[in-house]
Design a protein around this motif. Structure first.
Motif, mmCIF file in Angstrom:
data_model
loop_
_atom_site.group_PDB
_atom_site.id
_atom_site.type_symbol
_atom_site.label_atom_id
_atom_site.label_comp_id
_atom_site.label_asym_id
_atom_site.label_seq_id
_atom_site.Cartn_x
_atom_site.Cartn_y
_atom_site.Cartn_z
ATOM 1 N N SER A 30 -2.002 -10.021 5.052
ATOM 2 C CA SER A 30 -1.693 -10.344 3.656
ATOM 3 C C SER A 30 -2.307 -9.350 2.683
ATOM 4 O O SER A 30 -1.761 -9.123 1.598
ATOM 5 C CB SER A 30 -2.161 -11.767 3.321
ATOM 6 N N ASP B 225 -4.161 -10.992 10.267
ATOM 7 C CA ASP B 225 -3.692 -11.395 8.944
ATOM 8 C C ASP B 225 -3.452 -10.128 8.114
ATOM 9 O O ASP B 225 -4.388 -9.389 7.805
ATOM 10 C CB ASP B 225 -4.739 -12.280 8.269
ATOM 11 N N LEU C 91 4.425 -11.138 7.249
ATOM 12 C CA LEU C 91 3.216 -11.916 7.520
ATOM 13 C C LEU C 91 3.257 -12.548 8.910
ATOM 14 O O LEU C 91 2.221 -12.644 9.583
ATOM 15 C CB LEU C 91 3.044 -12.998 6.455
#
Length: 351
Positions: A245, A243, A233
């Motif tokens: 994720s 990002d 991450l």
């Protein structure tokens, strides 16, 4: 689409999934993704209500169309269908499924087969790069029968050599998006690199493992996976990926000294499950990292001499050979490898 959609199910390398002509799928991305989730049976850990095999390696899709690009035969979009989440992503490429694109294109009439063998130039839409696959076509027909063997697949099949053009920085904008061979993340030395597949490469021992543990043991180790995910991450923004994720990249590659006579041993997470083997472009990227002085991979690798090198990338079920060429400065100038493919069924799929 209650009447079904034409689909060919194929094994490409050590992966497996559905191959579609682009015109046979909805043009609207949301509709397309909803259809593919239903076809695979996602989200469900068993994918019991679909064709997926309850593993990221068997929940994949190739979308192919005739190309209008100069010197290119077909365009190929790879889609990763998550198993237990309602996600379809195009944020990575897949070099294993790539091995099935050439045969599929010939079978569907997008490329005319030559006598003996047929070269198929493939634009990889995910990364805006080109690969050339050489397909066995005795008598002007695709043959899947041969003596080529790859680790992770039982038996033998016709070889599918893959040559990659200009894959450096395909997703991240540069081979080394930070400009460094080594970056320190969460106190761990990492190489953030993209030669066709964004990867974070670190020593297995720095993640608290030996590197030769079996897949089930590591998949059950929540603390280990949390440590690795924390690094992933943090690496995402550094690799110009933002990002990550809910993205399938970067892949996490834990390296250790070779144990089977290869150049280096690997354990990959893709990104939340341990890979049974290693992806084609991840292997190419690891081989490239072995050429970077001071990197975790280079410090552990056993690299042969010569401008043209065959590096055995060891993985949990065997070894993948990468052929790389380097210039006088030791910079990788080209990379390729051999895969195999097999047609499994051709018909209609329902969602």
């Amino acid at each position: 689409m209650s009447n079904g959609v034409p689909c060919m199910w194929m094994r490409g390398g050590t992966s497996k999934g559905g191959f579609f002509l682009a015109d046979d799928l909805p043009a609207d991305v949301a509709e397309r993704d909803a259809f593919l989730l239903g076809a695979m049976g996602s989200p469900d850990p068993r994918q019991i209500d679909g064709m997926g095999g309850a593993d990221p390696l068997t929940s994949k899709v190739a979308v192919v169309r005739r190309s209008d690009r100069e010197g290119v035969d077909v365009d190929y979009l790879f889609l990763q269908v998550f198993v237990d989440r309602a996600i379809v992503t195009d944020k990575q490429n897949c070099g294993n499924m790539l091995a099935g694109v050439g045969p599929f294109a010939i079978e569907r009439g997008l490329v005319k087969a030559a006598e003996g063998e047929t070269r198929v130039a493939i634009h990889m839409d995910n990364t805006d790069q080109v690969a050339v696959a050489t397909i066995a076509t005795p008598g002007g027909r695709v043959s899947y029968v041969g003596d080529a063997r790859i680790d992770g697949v039982p038996g033998t099949a016709a070889p599918v050599p893959l040559a990659f053009r200009d894959t450096a920085g395909s997703s991240c904008g540069a081979l080394l998006p930070t400009g460094n061979a080594v970056d320190t993340i969460e106190g761990v030395a990492c190489t953030l690199i993209d030669n066709g597949m964004p990867c974070v490469i670190l020593r297995a021992e720095d993640a608290g493992i030996a590197g030769d543990e079996d897949r089930d043991t590591l998949d059950a180790d929540a603390d280990f996976k949390a440590r690795v995910e924390k690094i992933r991450l943090a690496a995402g923004p550094l690799m110009n990926l933002g990002d990550v994720s809910e993205q399938s990249v970067p892949k996490m590659v834990l390296v250790s000294a070779p144990k089977q006579g290869g150049a280096i041993a690997t354990c990959c997470l893709i990104p939340h499950r341990v890979h049974a083997t290693i992806g084609v472009l991840a292997a190419v990227t690891v081989a490239t990292a072995c050429m970077l002085d001071g990197s975790p991979a280079a410090e552990l690798a056993v690299v042969p001499d010569g401008a043209r090198k065959t590096l055995g990338i060891e993985h949990p079920t065997g070894m993948t050979d990468c052929v790389v060429e380097v210039d006088e400065a030791g910079t990788v100038t080209s990379a390729g490898m051999m895969r195999t493919a097999r047609k499994l069924f051709d018909g209609q799929i329902f969602a």
